[in-house]
Design a protein around this motif. Structure first.
Motif, short mmCIF file in Angstrom:
data_model
loop_
_atom_site.label_atom_id
_atom_site.label_comp_id
_atom_site.label_asym_id
_atom_site.label_seq_id
_atom_site.Cartn_x
_atom_site.Cartn_y
_atom_site.Cartn_z
N ASP A 1 0.81 -1.22 0.00
CA ASP A 1 0.00 0.00 0.00
C ASP A 1 0.85 1.28 0.00
O ASP A 1 0.43 2.29 -0.58
N PRO A 2 2.04 1.30 0.65
CA PRO A 2 2.84 2.53 0.62
C PRO A 2 3.22 3.00 -0.79
O PRO A 2 3.53 4.18 -0.98
N TYR A 3 3.18 2.08 -1.77
CA TYR A 3 3.50 2.48 -3.14
C TYR A 3 2.50 3.51 -3.68
O TYR A 3 2.80 4.24 -4.62
N LEU A 4 1.29 3.55 -3.10
CA LEU A 4 0.29 4.52 -3.55
C LEU A 4 0.78 5.97 -3.41
O LEU A 4 0.36 6.85 -4.15
N ARG A 5 1.68 6.20 -2.46
CA ARG A 5 2.06 7.58 -2.15
C ARG A 5 2.79 8.26 -3.30
O ARG A 5 2.68 9.46 -3.48
N GLU A 6 3.58 7.49 -4.08
CA GLU A 6 4.29 8.12 -5.20
C GLU A 6 3.30 8.63 -6.25
O GLU A 6 3.40 9.76 -6.72
N ASP A 7 2.33 7.77 -6.62
CA ASP A 7 1.38 8.17 -7.65
C ASP A 7 0.52 9.33 -7.18
O ASP A 7 0.24 10.26 -7.94
N MET A 8 0.09 9.31 -5.93
CA MET A 8 -0.72 10.40 -5.41
C MET A 8 0.08 11.69 -5.32
O MET A 8 -0.39 12.78 -5.66
N GLY A 9 1.33 11.57 -4.86
CA GLY A 9 2.18 12.75 -4.71
C GLY A 9 2.44 13.47 -6.01
O GLY A 9 2.66 14.70 -6.02
N ASP A 10 2.43 12.74 -7.12
CA ASP A 10 2.67 13.37 -8.42
C ASP A 10 1.59 14.39 -8.77
O ASP A 10 1.81 15.25 -9.63
N GLY B 1 0.02 16.27 -6.31
CA GLY B 1 -0.14 17.16 -5.18
C GLY B 1 -1.02 16.61 -4.07
O GLY B 1 -1.58 17.38 -3.29
N LEU B 2 -1.11 15.30 -3.97
CA LEU B 2 -1.92 14.66 -2.94
C LEU B 2 -1.03 14.08 -1.85
O LEU B 2 0.01 13.50 -2.13
N MET B 3 -1.46 14.23 -0.63
CA MET B 3 -0.71 13.75 0.53
C MET B 3 -1.41 12.55 1.14
O MET B 3 -2.63 12.53 1.28
N LEU B 4 -0.64 11.53 1.49
CA LEU B 4 -1.15 10.36 2.22
C LEU B 4 -0.14 10.05 3.31
O LEU B 4 1.02 9.78 3.03
N ASP B 5 -0.57 10.12 4.56
CA ASP B 5 0.35 9.84 5.66
C ASP B 5 -0.41 9.21 6.82
O ASP B 5 -1.65 9.10 6.79
N THR B 6 0.32 8.83 7.86
CA THR B 6 -0.28 8.13 8.98
C THR B 6 0.26 8.63 10.31
O THR B 6 1.39 9.13 10.38
N LEU B 7 -0.54 8.51 11.34
CA LEU B 7 -0.10 8.66 12.73
C LEU B 7 -0.84 7.61 13.53
O LEU B 7 -1.98 7.25 13.21
N GLU B 8 -0.19 7.10 14.58
CA GLU B 8 -0.83 6.04 15.36
C GLU B 8 -0.58 6.27 16.84
O GLU B 8 0.33 7.00 17.23
N CYS B 9 -1.42 5.66 17.67
CA CYS B 9 -1.31 5.83 19.11
C CYS B 9 -1.84 4.58 19.79
O CYS B 9 -2.34 3.66 19.14
N SER B 10 -1.74 4.55 21.11
CA SER B 10 -2.21 3.41 21.89
C SER B 10 -3.23 3.89 22.91
O SER B 10 -3.04 4.94 23.54
N VAL B 11 -4.33 3.14 23.05
CA VAL B 11 -5.41 3.53 23.96
C VAL B 11 -5.87 2.32 24.76
O VAL B 11 -5.66 1.17 24.37
N ASN B 12 -6.50 2.58 25.90
CA ASN B 12 -7.19 1.50 26.60
C ASN B 12 -8.67 1.57 26.25
O ASN B 12 -9.13 2.52 25.61
N TRP B 13 -9.43 0.57 26.67
CA TRP B 13 -10.83 0.54 26.26
C TRP B 13 -11.62 1.70 26.87
O TRP B 13 -12.59 2.18 26.29
N ASP B 14 -11.21 2.17 28.05
CA ASP B 14 -11.93 3.26 28.71
C ASP B 14 -11.89 4.56 27.90
O ASP B 14 -12.87 5.30 27.85
N ASN B 15 -10.72 4.88 27.32
CA ASN B 15 -10.62 6.16 26.61
C ASN B 15 -10.61 5.99 25.10
O ASN B 15 -10.39 6.95 24.36
N PHE B 16 -10.87 4.78 24.64
CA PHE B 16 -10.82 4.48 23.21
C PHE B 16 -11.71 5.42 22.39
O PHE B 16 -11.27 6.08 21.46
N MET B 17 -12.99 5.48 22.74
CA MET B 17 -13.93 6.23 21.91
C MET B 17 -13.67 7.73 21.98
O MET B 17 -13.83 8.43 20.97
N GLU B 18 -13.24 8.23 23.13
CA GLU B 18 -12.96 9.66 23.24
C GLU B 18 -11.79 10.05 22.33
O GLU B 18 -11.84 11.07 21.64
#
Length: 581
Positions: A429-438, A440-457
Motif C-alpha cells: 500500500d505505501p506504493y500509492l504515495r508516489e502516484d498520489m504525490g505526483d 499534489g496529494l498527501m497520504l500519511d499516517t499517525l498512530e497511538c495506543s489507547v485502553n478501552w476506557d478512553n478508546f472512543m474519546e
C-alpha cells in the motif's frame, strides 16, 4: 466511433508514472521499496478521490513536482579529511562514501515531510560520511574514534522510519547496516532462538527461518512472526530500537515480546543482556535499551525467539458489522475471552471500510450487493478481517469463538476471500504515495495506543480534528489488540503539497492525540518528529530517567543527537526545531 478515437471524459484515467526512476535522481530516494514495483489507485478509488478532494480529470492531466531530476546540491562534507582517512583505514576505501547521492540516500526516512522535501529538492541535515561496517569490531572502532573526536553517529537500517528517526541533523557519520552487517550468528532449534546482526532485513530473516531444514539441518520450518507493513524494507535492528509491532502482533507479540537478548556498542563500552527467557535480576537491560532509537549506542546483535511455520493451519475470516460500536465491542470481547488470540486482526472504521472496499475490489460485487440488501449500509458498516494460526485444533477453536462472538453482535460473515485480498496488498500500500504525490496529494499516517476506557474519546476527537480540514479523508483502524485496549491508526489523505501546511496539520493531530490521553506512539517509535510531545506524555521525572541513562551511555552526546526522544531538545524549540522554514 473509431477504435482509435479519444476516450469519453468519464473514462479518463491518469497516466501514472510507472517507470524506474532515473539513476541518481531524487525520486529514486523518495520511492518506496522496489524501484520496479508500483501501485496506483484503481478506478473506483480514483473516482472517490476526485469527489472527496473536489478535483476533476483536468487536475490529473499535469503532474507536479516528481523529483525526476538528478541529485545536485552544493553541501560538501564538513568533516576534516583526517577523520575520513581514519574511517578508510578502519573499513577500507570502498566502504566509505562522501558523494552527494549516497549521503542524501541515507539522510531521510519515509515520513511525508521527507518525501515532500525530496520532491522540492530541499536538502538539509546530511551526514558528512556514509560508512558500511562489516563486523562488530568495525563498529567498536568507529564508535571509539567518534567519541574521542566528538563526531555524531547515526545508524541507517531499512530506511523506513516515519518519525525522522534516522535524520542526521548534526552531520557526522551514518552507519548503513544493510550491505555488510546482516549475517546469522547463531541458530538454536533447541532454544528456538536465532541471533542475527542488526542489519538483517525482514524478508531475509523469514527466508532463513522458512528454510531452516536445509540451512541448519532443523527438523522443520519456522517463522519470525514479525511482519510490519514495512516488512520488505525494514531491518531487525530497526524493529528493536523503535519497539515496533508486526501486523500479526496480536498473536506473536510486539518486538519486545520476541527479543530475548541484545548487544550494543556504546561510547562507554559493550552492553549485552543475557539469553535467559526470564529473570529477576533487577530492572531489565533489554527493556532499557529497546526503544532507545540509537541514542545510547549502536545495536549490533539481536537474539530473537522464533515460531513454528504452519500456514496450513490458518483460518481466514472477515465479518461486516452494521456499525462501529458493534465492531468495537465484539473485538474487545474476543480479546477478553481467554480462549486464545487471533494473529492478523484488523477492524476498520466506516470511512476506512468504504475506501477499503474500493481498494480491494469488494465494492459493486455480489458480496457488496448482499450486504446492502441486508441493511449493512455503506458509510456505517465496518469490516473486521484476519486469521488465526498455531496448532491446528487451537487455530480452529479460536476461529469458532470469533465467529460466535461476531454473530452475537449482528455481523455478517463475508468469508476469507476478503482477507486474501487484503493480504495481497498488505505490504505494498505505501506504493500509492508516489502516484498520489505526483498530483499534489498527501497520504500519511499517525498512530497511538489507547485502553478501552478512553478508546472512543480519542477516536472521536482526533478524527474530528482530522476532518475539520475540508475535503480530507481520515481512515482509522485497530490492528494490534490486547485485553486492555488496542492501537488506533489514522490514515489521512488530502490535496496538500505545501510543506508548512502539512506540518501544521500534523502538529494539530499530535496535539489532539495527546490532549485526549493516548500514548504518542504504539509502534512507530518517537524519533525527532514526535519527540517534542514525549515529556508531556510520560512526565518530567520519568524523562529525567531517560536523560540520566543518556548521560551514562553517551556523555559526549554523539549518538543520534539532534532531538531524538527529546533528549537534547531545547524547551523553547517545541515546533520550530522540527524543520527549517
Amino acid at each position: 466511433m473509431s477504435l482509435f478515437s479519444k476516450k469519453k471524459p468519464s473514462d479518463f484515467y491518469p497516466d501514472w508514472y510507472h517507470e524506474e526512476a532515473p539513476k541518481d535522481s531524487y525520486r529514486s530516494i523518495l520511492k518506496w521499496g522496489s524501484p520496479t514495483e508500483f501501485k496506483a489507485p484503481n478506478r473506483k478509488l480514483y473516482k472517490l478521490m476526485k469527489e472527496t478532494f473536489d478535483m476533476t480529470d483536468d487536475d490529473f492531466k499535469v503532474k507536479q513536482e516528481m523529483g525526476l531530476e538528478k541529485v545536485d546540491f552544493d553541501m560538501p562534507p564538513k568533516l576534516d579529511e583526517k577523520h575520513i582517512a581514519k574511517f578508510r583505514e578502519i573499513l577500507g576505501e570502498e566502504n566509505v562514501k562522501t558523494d552527494n547521492y549516497t549521503r542524501l540516500s541515507v539522510a531521510y526516512g519515509k515520513t511525508m515531510v521527507d518525501l515532500m522535501r525530496l520532491r522540492k529538492h530541499i536538502v538539509e541535515n546530511l551526514p558528512d560520511v556514509v560508512l558500511y561496517p562489516g563486523c562488530r569490531e568495525d563498529i567498536i572502532k568507529i564508535v571509539e574514534y567518534c567519541n574521542e573526536e566528538k563526531i555524531p553517529v547515526y545508524v541507517y537500517g531499512g530506511g523506513s522510519s516515519v518519525t525522522r528517526g534516522v535524520e542526521p541533523v548534526c552531520g557526522g557519520v551514518t552507519l548503513d547496516m544493510r550491505p555488510r552487517f546482516n549475517k546469522v550468528i547463531k541458530f538454536s532449534e533447541r532454544n528456538q532462538t536465532i541471533t542475527v546482526e542488526a542489519g538483517m532485513s525482514g524478508p531475509k530473516l523469514e527466508e532463513i527461518l522458512n528454510n531452516a531444514v536445509s540451512l541448519f539441518g532443523a527438523k522443520r520450518a519456522y517463522t519470525c512472526g514479525h511482519f510490519p507493513q514495512s516488512f520488505e524494507y525494514s531491518s531487525v535492528g530497526g524493529w528493536t530500537v523503535t519497539r515496533g509491532a508486526g501486523q500479526n502482533s496480536t498473536y506473536y507479540g510486539k518486538i519486545e515480546d520476541i527479543v530475548i537478548s541484545q548487544e550494543y556498542v556504546t561510547p562507554v563500552g559493550i552492553i549485552k543482556s543475557d539469553e535467559c527467557p526470564r529473570n529477576a535480576t533487577g530492572p531489565s537491560i533489554d527493556q532499557i535499551m529497546m526503544g532507545s532509537e540509537g541514542t545510547f549506542g549502536v545495536l549490533t546483535h539481536v537474539t530473537l525467539r522464533f515460531f513454528k511455520y504452519m500456514p496450513e493451519n490458518r483460518c481466514r475470516f472477515s465479518f461486516v458489522f452494521k456499525d462501529w460500536d458493534s465492531g468495537v465491542n465484539a473485538v474487545r470481547e474476543i480479546m477478553q475471552g481467554e480462549f486464545g488470540f487471533p494473529s492478523a486482526f484488523r477492524l476498520s472504521d466506516p470511512e476506512e471500510t468504504s475506501v477499503g472496499f474500493r481498494l480491494y475490489g469488494v465494492a459493486d460485487t455480489p458480496i457488496d450487493s448482499l450486504l446492502k440488501l441486508r441493511g449493512y449500509e455503506d458509510g456505517k458498516r465496518v469490516l473486521l478481517l484476519g486469521f488465526t494460526e498455531g496448532e491446528k485444533a487451537f487455530s480452529k477453536n479460536v476461529f469458532r469463538q470469533i465467529w460466535k462472538i461476531c454473530h452475537n453482535y449482528g455481523a455478517m460473515y463475508t468469508t476469507g476471500l476478503v482477507t486474501k485480498g487484503w493480504e495481497k496488498g498488505r505490504f505494498n500500500d505505501p506504493y500509492l504515495r508516489e502516484d498520489m504525490g505526483d498530483y499534489g496529494l498527501m497520504l500519511d499516517t499517525l498512530e497511538c495506543s489507547v485502553n478501552w476506557d478512553n478508546f472512543m474519546e480519542v477516536y472521536e476527537n482526533v478524527r474530528r480534528y482530522c476532518k475539520s480540514r475540508p475535503n480530507t479523508i481520515c481512515m482509522t483502524h485497530m490492528s494490534h489488540f490486547y485485553p486492555q485496549g488496542a492501537n488506533l491508526y489514522f490514515i489521512f489523505e488530502a490535496k496538500m503539497s505545501d510543506l508548512q501546511e502539512y506540518l501544521d496539520y500534523q502538529y494539530g493531530i499530535m496535539d489532539n492525540i495527546q490532549k485526549y490521553g493516548a500514548s504518542m506512539s504504539h509502534h512507530h517509535g518517537i524519533g525527532k518528529m514526535t519527540a517534542p510531545w514525549l515529556e508531556a506524555q510520560i512526565g518530567h521525572n520519568e524523562m529525567e530517567v531517560y536523560r540520566a541513562l543518556k548521560r551514562h551511555f553517551d556523555p559526549n552526546n554523539i549518538m543520534n543527537p539532534g532531538g531524538t526522544l527529546g533528549l537534547d531538545l531545547p524547551e523553547d524549540k517545541r515546533r520550530d526545531f522540527i524543520t527549517k522554514k
